[in-house]
Design a protein around this motif. Structure first.
Motif, short mmCIF file in Angstrom:
data_model
loop_
_atom_site.label_atom_id
_atom_site.label_comp_id
_atom_site.label_asym_id
_atom_site.label_seq_id
_atom_site.Cartn_x
_atom_site.Cartn_y
_atom_site.Cartn_z
N UNK A 46 0.39 -14.85 11.96
CA UNK A 46 0.62 -15.19 13.37
C UNK A 46 0.86 -16.68 13.55
N UNK A 47 0.04 -17.51 12.91
CA UNK A 47 0.17 -18.96 13.06
C UNK A 47 1.51 -19.47 12.52
N UNK A 48 2.04 -18.78 11.51
CA UNK A 48 3.31 -19.20 10.91
C UNK A 48 4.51 -18.71 11.72
N UNK A 49 4.25 -17.93 12.77
CA UNK A 49 5.35 -17.43 13.59
C UNK A 49 6.04 -16.21 13.01
N UNK A 50 5.39 -15.56 12.05
CA UNK A 50 5.93 -14.35 11.46
C UNK A 50 5.50 -13.14 12.29
N UNK A 51 6.09 -11.99 12.00
CA UNK A 51 5.75 -10.75 12.69
C UNK A 51 4.95 -9.84 11.76
N UNK A 52 3.88 -9.30 12.25
CA UNK A 52 3.09 -8.34 11.50
C UNK A 52 3.73 -6.97 11.71
N UNK A 53 4.34 -6.42 10.67
CA UNK A 53 5.07 -5.16 10.78
C UNK A 53 4.18 -3.95 10.53
N UNK A 54 3.04 -4.18 9.90
CA UNK A 54 2.11 -3.09 9.63
C UNK A 54 0.90 -3.62 8.91
N UNK A 55 -0.26 -3.00 9.15
CA UNK A 55 -1.44 -3.39 8.40
C UNK A 55 -2.48 -2.29 8.47
N UNK A 56 -3.38 -2.28 7.48
CA UNK A 56 -4.45 -1.29 7.43
C UNK A 56 -5.66 -1.90 6.74
N UNK A 57 -6.84 -1.47 7.19
CA UNK A 57 -8.08 -1.92 6.57
C UNK A 57 -8.60 -0.89 5.56
N UNK A 58 -7.83 0.18 5.33
CA UNK A 58 -8.22 1.18 4.34
C UNK A 58 -6.97 1.93 3.89
N UNK A 59 -6.24 1.30 3.01
CA UNK A 59 -4.93 1.78 2.58
C UNK A 59 -4.93 3.23 2.13
N UNK A 60 -5.89 3.59 1.30
CA UNK A 60 -5.87 4.92 0.70
C UNK A 60 -6.27 6.04 1.67
N UNK A 61 -6.72 5.64 2.86
CA UNK A 61 -7.01 6.62 3.90
C UNK A 61 -5.97 6.57 5.02
N UNK A 62 -4.94 5.76 4.82
CA UNK A 62 -3.88 5.61 5.81
C UNK A 62 -2.61 6.26 5.25
N UNK A 63 -2.33 7.47 5.67
CA UNK A 63 -1.22 8.23 5.09
C UNK A 63 0.13 7.52 5.23
N UNK A 64 0.35 6.89 6.35
CA UNK A 64 1.63 6.24 6.58
C UNK A 64 1.79 5.01 5.69
N UNK A 65 0.79 4.14 5.67
CA UNK A 65 0.88 2.92 4.87
C UNK A 65 0.79 3.19 3.37
N UNK A 66 0.15 4.29 3.01
CA UNK A 66 -0.07 4.60 1.60
C UNK A 66 1.09 5.40 0.98
N UNK A 67 2.04 5.81 1.78
CA UNK A 67 3.15 6.60 1.26
C UNK A 67 3.95 5.80 0.23
N UNK A 68 4.12 6.36 -0.94
CA UNK A 68 4.86 5.69 -2.00
C UNK A 68 4.13 4.55 -2.67
N UNK A 69 2.83 4.40 -2.38
CA UNK A 69 2.07 3.29 -2.94
C UNK A 69 1.97 3.36 -4.46
N UNK A 70 2.23 2.25 -5.11
CA UNK A 70 2.06 2.12 -6.55
C UNK A 70 0.85 1.22 -6.78
N UNK A 71 -0.13 1.72 -7.48
CA UNK A 71 -1.38 0.97 -7.65
C UNK A 71 -1.29 -0.06 -8.77
N UNK A 72 -2.01 -1.15 -8.57
CA UNK A 72 -2.19 -2.14 -9.62
C UNK A 72 -3.45 -1.78 -10.41
N UNK A 73 -3.67 -2.48 -11.51
CA UNK A 73 -4.89 -2.24 -12.29
C UNK A 73 -6.13 -2.59 -11.47
#
Length: 217
Positions: free
Chosen positions: A171-198
């Motif tokens: 927000x401070x940088x003047x960018x737009x937040x297009x999406x966010x979640x506090x629990x990715x693996x329980x958020x079907x929309x944000x988690x779609x196609x997710x590739x996990x890191x180690x």
């Protein structure tokens, strides 16, 4: 804790065919490095490289650049690439850079990068080190210099403090937040196609929530 001193790491990196040496010479011509006009996506602070290797294998229509500043960590990624080559699963659309992310604008031309991935970045918990965080407004300005007009930054972490800081910096940088979640693996929309890191696999198996945001200009 990241290991920083493995004997022979620098020499292995300097001679590796998977690493682009003197990447600043490729600024504006990364399409020639890959030999095609496909979009270029980068991961800043790729660690041992599992995420970006999996992404490259899953999306051959995209060119990937993995960026890591620690020799010993990059060496692990090179070893994984060698293993994939022996197994016949080497991604041809992936190269590595050993560099400090602060110099990104010296390596990529304006609009040359379509997406930037930041995964489980160092939180730099001391306030005086805030500008070193990869989601700080200082780094967002660097990303702004290389991203395409519709380019985005995708950030994942298990550190709630860093995530909340990142939301504020967007927000401070003047960018737009297009999406966010506090629990990715329980958020079907944000988690779609997710590739996990180690790290993601490790932390989520311990029951830790994974935070994710997507930001654009």
């Amino acid at each position: 804790m990241r290991l920083r001193n493995i004997p022979g790491a620098k020499d292995a990196i300097a001679s590796s065919k998977y690493v682009v040496q003197e990447p600043e010479k490729q600024k504006g011509t990364w399409n020639k490095v890959f030999g095609n006009q496909n979009p270029v996506h980068i991961e800043v602070g790729m660690g041992k490289g599992r995420f970006i290797m999996d992404m490259a294998e899953k999306h051959p229509e995209i060119n990937y650049v993995g960026i890591e500043m620690y020799d010993s960590v990059l060496l692990r990624a090179l070893q994984k690439m060698e293993e994939r080559e022996l197994a016949g699963t080497l991604p041809e659309n992936l190269v590595f850079l050993r560099m400090d992310a602060r110099t990104l604008p010296l390596v990529f031309e304006k609009g040359e990068v379509g997406k930037i991935y930041l995964n489980f970045s160092d939180p730099w918990p001391k306030e005086r080190h805030a500008k070193r965080r990869l989601t700080s407004r200082q780094f967002l300005e660097r990303y702004n210099q290389i991203l395409a007009a519709d380019g985005v930054v995708e950030f994942k972490t298990d550190n709630k403090g860093l995530f909340e800081f990142s939301l504020e910096e967007v927000e401070e940088a003047g960018w737009k937040l297009l999406g966010h979640t506090f629990d990715l693996h329980q958020d079907n929309e944000m988690n779609e196609g997710n590739v996990m890191t180690e790290y993601e696999e490790k932390f989520s198996s311990m029951g830790n929530p994974i935070y994710k945001l997507i930001a654009g200009r």
